[in-house]
Motif scaffolding. Structure first.
Motif, PDB file in Angstrom:
ATOM      1  N   THR A  15      33.649 -68.929 -62.118  1.00 42.90           N
ATOM      2  CA  THR A  15      33.813 -70.211 -62.819  1.00 42.90           C
ATOM      3  C   THR A  15      34.677 -71.152 -61.990  1.00 42.90           C
ATOM      4  N   GLY A  16      34.244 -72.405 -61.876  1.00 37.10           N
ATOM      5  CA  GLY A  16      35.021 -73.404 -61.153  1.00 37.10           C
ATOM      6  C   GLY A  16      34.818 -73.390 -59.658  1.00 37.10           C
ATOM      7  N   SER A  17      33.777 -72.701 -59.183  1.00 37.74           N
ATOM      8  CA  SER A  17      33.547 -72.640 -57.734  1.00 37.74           C
ATOM      9  C   SER A  17      32.583 -73.707 -57.240  1.00 37.74           C
ATOM     10  N   GLY A  18      32.097 -74.574 -58.131  1.00 39.38           N
ATOM     11  CA  GLY A  18      31.210 -75.667 -57.711  1.00 39.38           C
ATOM     12  C   GLY A  18      29.741 -75.314 -57.708  1.00 39.38           C
ATOM     13  N   LYS A  19      29.362 -74.229 -58.414  1.00 40.83           N
ATOM     14  CA  LYS A  19      27.959 -73.801 -58.417  1.00 40.83           C
ATOM     15  C   LYS A  19      27.040 -74.883 -58.976  1.00 40.83           C
ATOM     16  N   THR A  20      27.424 -75.443 -60.124  1.00 47.54           N
ATOM     17  CA  THR A  20      26.562 -76.429 -60.778  1.00 47.54           C
ATOM     18  C   THR A  20      26.375 -77.662 -59.908  1.00 47.54           C
ATOM     19  N   THR A  21      27.433 -78.097 -59.258  1.00 46.80           N
ATOM     20  CA  THR A  21      27.329 -79.269 -58.375  1.00 46.80           C
ATOM     21  C   THR A  21      26.360 -78.993 -57.230  1.00 46.80           C
ATOM     22  N   THR A  22      26.452 -77.800 -56.627  1.00 47.49           N
ATOM     23  CA  THR A  22      25.522 -77.447 -55.547  1.00 47.49           C
ATOM     24  C   THR A  22      24.099 -77.344 -56.075  1.00 47.49           C
ATOM     25  N   LEU A  23      23.938 -76.769 -57.277  1.00 47.67           N
ATOM     26  CA  LEU A  23      22.608 -76.655 -57.877  1.00 47.67           C
ATOM     27  C   LEU A  23      21.973 -78.035 -58.046  1.00 47.67           C
ATOM     28  N   TYR A  24      22.747 -78.996 -58.543  1.00 43.17           N
ATOM     29  CA  TYR A  24      22.218 -80.345 -58.710  1.00 43.17           C
ATOM     30  C   TYR A  24      21.923 -80.996 -57.355  1.00 43.17           C
ATOM     31  N   GLY A  25      22.725 -80.670 -56.347  1.00 49.28           N
ATOM     32  CA  GLY A  25      22.432 -81.177 -55.010  1.00 49.28           C
ATOM     33  C   GLY A  25      21.088 -80.678 -54.511  1.00 49.28           C
ATOM     34  N   CYS A  26      20.772 -79.408 -54.814  1.00 49.88           N
ATOM     35  CA  CYS A  26      19.459 -78.864 -54.439  1.00 49.88           C
ATOM     36  C   CYS A  26      18.344 -79.581 -55.197  1.00 49.88           C
ATOM     37  N   VAL A  27      18.558 -79.793 -56.498  1.00 47.40           N
ATOM     38  CA  VAL A  27      17.550 -80.489 -57.308  1.00 47.40           C
ATOM     39  C   VAL A  27      17.344 -81.908 -56.791  1.00 47.40           C
ATOM     40  N   ASN A  28      18.435 -82.580 -56.472  1.00 47.79           N
ATOM     41  CA  ASN A  28      18.343 -83.944 -55.957  1.00 47.79           C
ATOM     42  C   ASN A  28      17.566 -83.985 -54.642  1.00 47.79           C
ATOM     43  N   TYR A  29      17.756 -82.959 -53.804  1.00 49.09           N
ATOM     44  CA  TYR A  29      17.043 -82.890 -52.525  1.00 49.09           C
ATOM     45  C   TYR A  29      15.540 -82.699 -52.745  1.00 49.09           C
ATOM     46  N   LEU A  30      15.172 -81.930 -53.763  1.00 47.66           N
ATOM     47  CA  LEU A  30      13.764 -81.617 -54.019  1.00 47.66           C
ATOM     48  C   LEU A  30      13.058 -82.672 -54.858  1.00 47.66           C
ATOM     49  N   ASN A  31      13.808 -83.561 -55.478  1.00 45.04           N
ATOM     50  CA  ASN A  31      13.244 -84.526 -56.412  1.00 45.04           C
ATOM     51  C   ASN A  31      12.449 -85.603 -55.681  1.00 45.04           C
ATOM     52  N   ASP A  32      11.135 -85.609 -55.881  1.00 44.04           N
ATOM     53  CA  ASP A  32      10.286 -86.684 -55.329  1.00 44.04           C
ATOM     54  C   ASP A  32       9.077 -86.868 -56.241  1.00 44.04           C
ATOM     55  N   MET A  33       8.196 -87.816 -55.873  1.00 48.21           N
ATOM     56  CA  MET A  33       7.054 -88.164 -56.720  1.00 48.21           C
ATOM     57  C   MET A  33       6.005 -87.058 -56.782  1.00 48.21           C
ATOM     58  N   GLU A  34       6.009 -86.134 -55.850  1.00 43.32           N
ATOM     59  CA  GLU A  34       4.969 -85.112 -55.777  1.00 43.32           C
ATOM     60  C   GLU A  34       5.304 -83.855 -56.568  1.00 43.32           C
ATOM     61  N   ARG A  35       6.513 -83.756 -57.101  1.00 40.89           N
ATOM     62  CA  ARG A  35       6.934 -82.542 -57.791  1.00 40.89           C
ATOM     63  C   ARG A  35       7.312 -82.840 -59.242  1.00 40.89           C
ATOM     64  N   CYS A  36       7.027 -81.870 -60.109  1.00 42.85           N
ATOM     65  CA  CYS A  36       7.478 -81.925 -61.505  1.00 42.85           C
ATOM     66  C   CYS A  36       8.627 -80.933 -61.663  1.00 42.85           C
ATOM     67  N   ILE A  37       9.796 -81.436 -62.055  1.00 42.48           N
ATOM     68  CA  ILE A  37      10.987 -80.600 -62.209  1.00 42.48           C
ATOM     69  C   ILE A  37      11.407 -80.621 -63.681  1.00 42.48           C
ATOM     70  N   VAL A  38      11.586 -79.422 -64.255  1.00 43.60           N
ATOM     71  CA  VAL A  38      12.000 -79.288 -65.655  1.00 43.60           C
ATOM     72  C   VAL A  38      13.239 -78.398 -65.695  1.00 43.60           C
ATOM     73  N   THR A  39      14.229 -78.796 -66.505  1.00 47.10           N
ATOM     74  CA  THR A  39      15.485 -78.030 -66.564  1.00 47.10           C
ATOM     75  C   THR A  39      15.806 -77.596 -67.983  1.00 47.10           C
ATOM     76  N   ALA A  40      16.561 -76.514 -68.079  1.00 47.76           N
ATOM     77  CA  ALA A  40      17.145 -76.058 -69.348  1.00 47.76           C
ATOM     78  C   ALA A  40      18.621 -75.831 -69.078  1.00 47.76           C
ATOM     79  N   GLU A  41      19.491 -76.669 -69.673  1.00 46.87           N
ATOM     80  CA  GLU A  41      20.917 -76.654 -69.333  1.00 46.87           C
ATOM     81  C   GLU A  41      21.773 -76.630 -70.600  1.00 46.87           C
ATOM     82  N   ASP A  42      22.980 -76.139 -70.450  1.00 45.02           N
ATOM     83  CA  ASP A  42      23.900 -76.033 -71.597  1.00 45.02           C
ATOM     84  C   ASP A  42      25.319 -76.424 -71.174  1.00 45.02           C
ATOM     85  N   PRO A  43      25.661 -77.733 -71.221  1.00 45.53           N
ATOM     86  CA  PRO A  43      24.796 -78.882 -71.480  1.00 45.53           C
ATOM     87  C   PRO A  43      24.362 -79.523 -70.165  1.00 45.53           C
ATOM     88  N   VAL A  44      23.655 -80.658 -70.272  1.00 40.96           N
ATOM     89  CA  VAL A  44      23.312 -81.452 -69.083  1.00 40.96           C
ATOM     90  C   VAL A  44      24.593 -82.096 -68.558  1.00 40.96           C
TER      91      VAL A  44
END
Length: 647
Positions: A388-417
């Protein structure tokens, strides 16, 4: 910075005309007379000293070699307190460099420092931390050194004097000593007027030394306690006081960049601490009578049961900062203790900006492998692990941000967003309305996703769901609570996930930690000591080309030597050798060795040491916070594997 104490009010021998004259012989004689070191040990220490250069001293070498400990040295010093001048003693103990002493002595002759003693000059020039100077003075002058903590101060003694008395004399009583007398800490215990005032108030006084900041914080807490007590008597502990306190505390935490707020009822007071850069720091202390109303106010906000005080509870609410317009989601945890309910608030800022994974702090070659051999693959499971507190979620979102483009559909389940990303479908779980992870996952796969993001793998069900999604051709990203990358594989195996499923679906595991970054305002070159080298299994020759730094401490970093944090990573990209080790259910050490030898694994400790060698953090931080499972390779080999990690 104002001086806290006239540190050389006591008569000490004047600095010799040649202030660089070696005092090692003098100290060696003192230690030999006391029977603390032998002639052979001194000879060996001098031989080592001749190889270490000007920044080392004989005393520091003997301490690091273990020929004597700090307590023995202090005892010998107190028995010969007039023998060694303060400046030379600071150099001998390694708190000051010879060239810094030279600069300070030259500055004493400057009109700007006219009449000031050496200790005051050193403090004002920022050449030494105040607590270091106080420690040495306490040892040299044989005074008690104790930093006053308001929670531990005897209230009966404190009520005998008003805050104005403490301000006037810069002193505060701590407790009654078992041998008799009252321990009173002063900024300058050598001031006769101040000592007399303390004796008038408490009769018999045991003098002590403390830093200016600690004394002022205790006086401020004394004032706050008096003020809150008056308000409580006047308002009858009105709820509006708790509302203002809660709002002011959260706003102060947001301004300080805190990740968590700890509200802790103690025996005599209510303490509030912030977690900044991974470390808890004191914010304020209040009268304990406020604790129930503060807890009630936070329970109302978090929709928890106000009447229940004996059981642990959770809650959450949204906080709008009226001054800055910032919006923050707050998770509240209420923990029943013997003194009342301890409350921890996790602050989740709804940040508009997202981390660029390419600027996360991964070493160049590690980043290249992570992008090409993990994120850019069409399917498979990618896990980001750490406590806990090691920055996992921030890195995870960085990966999602890198993959986010018009050609991909990305769906998430988070607690919370925690971060809102434009262009992807984000779901915030809410079990109260049956919007559970299980229910959400069944509907996610019907959304024709290319990438599925699970906020966290918590149990066997979520682990199996991630594996099954990867088997059907999806890319799955999630976080996992494990110590390192190998630990993630073992935990999946312990969840009774078949090893052939793990080896065929898990693409990569990225383990990480956050360590404190050396303050850029007060950083100075530093060379690890013999003890640190011994713990690492390195030699002085291994340090060639390294640029270790250490923060001296300044106002910008609150005199900690650190400001901000830097990520440390361990990337495991599964190859055939590692997959075969998993299928054969090898031990953790066998899988780790196969990963290092065939998959190019650089451990968390090695990446931390590489960043320390680049001056981003310190060896002490790496040894304190990173798992030490194998002896690290030499710095040159580590830096070759990861590339230049300086940033």
């Amino acid at each position: 910075m104002n001086a806290t104490l006239n540190p050389e009010s006591v008569p000490v021998p004047a600095q010799p005309s040649d202030f660089l004259a070696d005092t090692s012989t003098q100290i060696a004689e003192i230690l030999q007379r006391a029977g603390l070191v032998s002639a052979a040990q001194l000879q060996h220490a001098r031989r080592i000293l001749s190889k270490l250069g000007e920044d080392y001293s004989l005393t520091r070498v003997m301490l690091e070699l273990g020929y004597l400990d700090q307590a023995q040295f202090v005892q010998a010093l107190r028995a010969n307190r007039q023998a060694v001048p303060l400046g030379n003693l600071l150099v001998e103990l390694g708190h000051l460099r010879r060239n810094e002493l030279r600069v300070a002595l030259a500055a004493q002759r400057d009109p700007a420092f006219q009449g000031k003693r050496l200790g005051e000059v050193l403090l004002e020039m920022g050449l030494i931390q105040e607590h270091r100077l106080i420690e040495v003075l306490a040892d040299q002058l044989d005074f008690v050194h104790e930093e006053p903590n308001f929670a531990d101060i005897d209230r009966e003694l404190l009520n005998q004097i008003p805050p104005d008395w403490c301000k006037r004399y810069q002193a505060i009583p701590i407790r009654r000593q078992p041998e008799g007398g009252v321990l009173v800490v002063f900024r300058n215990p050598l001031d006769g007027v101040v000592r007399q005032a303390a004796e008038d108030a408490f009769s018999q006084v045991v003098p002590g030394i403390a830093t200016r900041r600690a004394i002022e914080d205790a006086i401020k807490a004394h004032e706050n306690s008096r003020q809150v007590a008056r308000q409580l008597r006047a308002t009858g502990n009105d709820e509006s006081d708790a509302t203002r306190l809660v709002d002011a505390t959260i706003m102060a935490a947001l301004e300080a960049g805190a990740s968590d707020v700890h509200i802790e009822p103690l025996r005599r007071l209510l303490r509030v601490r912030f977690r900044c850069d991974g470390v808890l720091i004191l914010h304020k202390e209040f009268d304990r009578a406020l604790a129930p109303t503060v807890a009630s106010r936070l329970k109302v906000l978090g929709k928890a049961d106000i009447a229940e005080k004996r059981r642990h509870q959770d809650g959450g609410f949204r906080f709008d900062d009226p001054r800055s317009g910032r919006v923050c989601d707050v998770r509240a945890s209420f923990f029943a203790t013997i003194f009342g309910e301890k409350i921890v608030l996790r602050l989740l800022s709804r940040k508009a900006e997202l981390l660029d994974i390419q600027a996360a702090g991964l070493a160049p070659r590690m980043l290249e492998r992570f992008l090409q051999e993990a994120l850019e693959l069409p399917s498979g499971v990618i896990l980001v692990t750490g406590p806990t507190g090691s920055g996992k979620t921030t890195t995870l979102y960085g990966c999602v941000n890198y993959l986010n483009d018009m050609e991909r559909c990305i769906v998430t389940a988070e607690d919370p967003v925690e971060y809102v990303i434009e262009g992807i479908a984000q779901c915030s779980l809410n079990p109260a309305i049956n919007l559970t992870f299980e229910e959400t996952l069944r509907h996610m796969v019907r959304q024709d996703p290319d990438i599925i993001v699970m906020g966290e793998i918590r149990d066997r069900y979520s682990a199996e769901a991630a594996i099954q999604a990867a088997l059907t051709g999806h890319k799955v990203l999630s976080t996992f609570h494990t110590e390192d990358s190998i630990g993630a594989l073992l935990r999946l195996m312990n969840m009774d996930i078949e090893t052939f499923l793990i080896s065929s679906t898990v693409v990569a595991v990225l383990a990480q930690r956050l360590m404190r970054r050396v303050c850029k305002h007060c950083a100075e070159p530093y060379r690890p000591g013999a003890h640190e080298l011994q713990r690492l299994g390195w030699t002085p020759n291994d340090l060639v080309g390294c640029e270790f730094q250490l923060g001296r401490g300044c106002r910008a970093c609150h005199f900690t030597g650190y400001s901000g944090r830097v990520g440390v990573f361990e990337l495991l990209v599964l190859n055939e050798a590692v997959k075969e080790a998993i299928l054969a259910k090898r031990t953790a050490s066998e899988i780790r060795r196969a990963s290092i030898e065939t998959a190019g694994l650089v451990t968390l400790l090695e990446d931390g040491l590489a960043k320390a060698a680049s001056g981003l953090t310190t060896v002490t931080e790496a040894l304190r916070h990173l798992p030490r499972l194998l002896r690290p390779r030499p710095p040159r080999e580590i830096r070759r594997l990861v590339g230049d990690s300086a940033s």
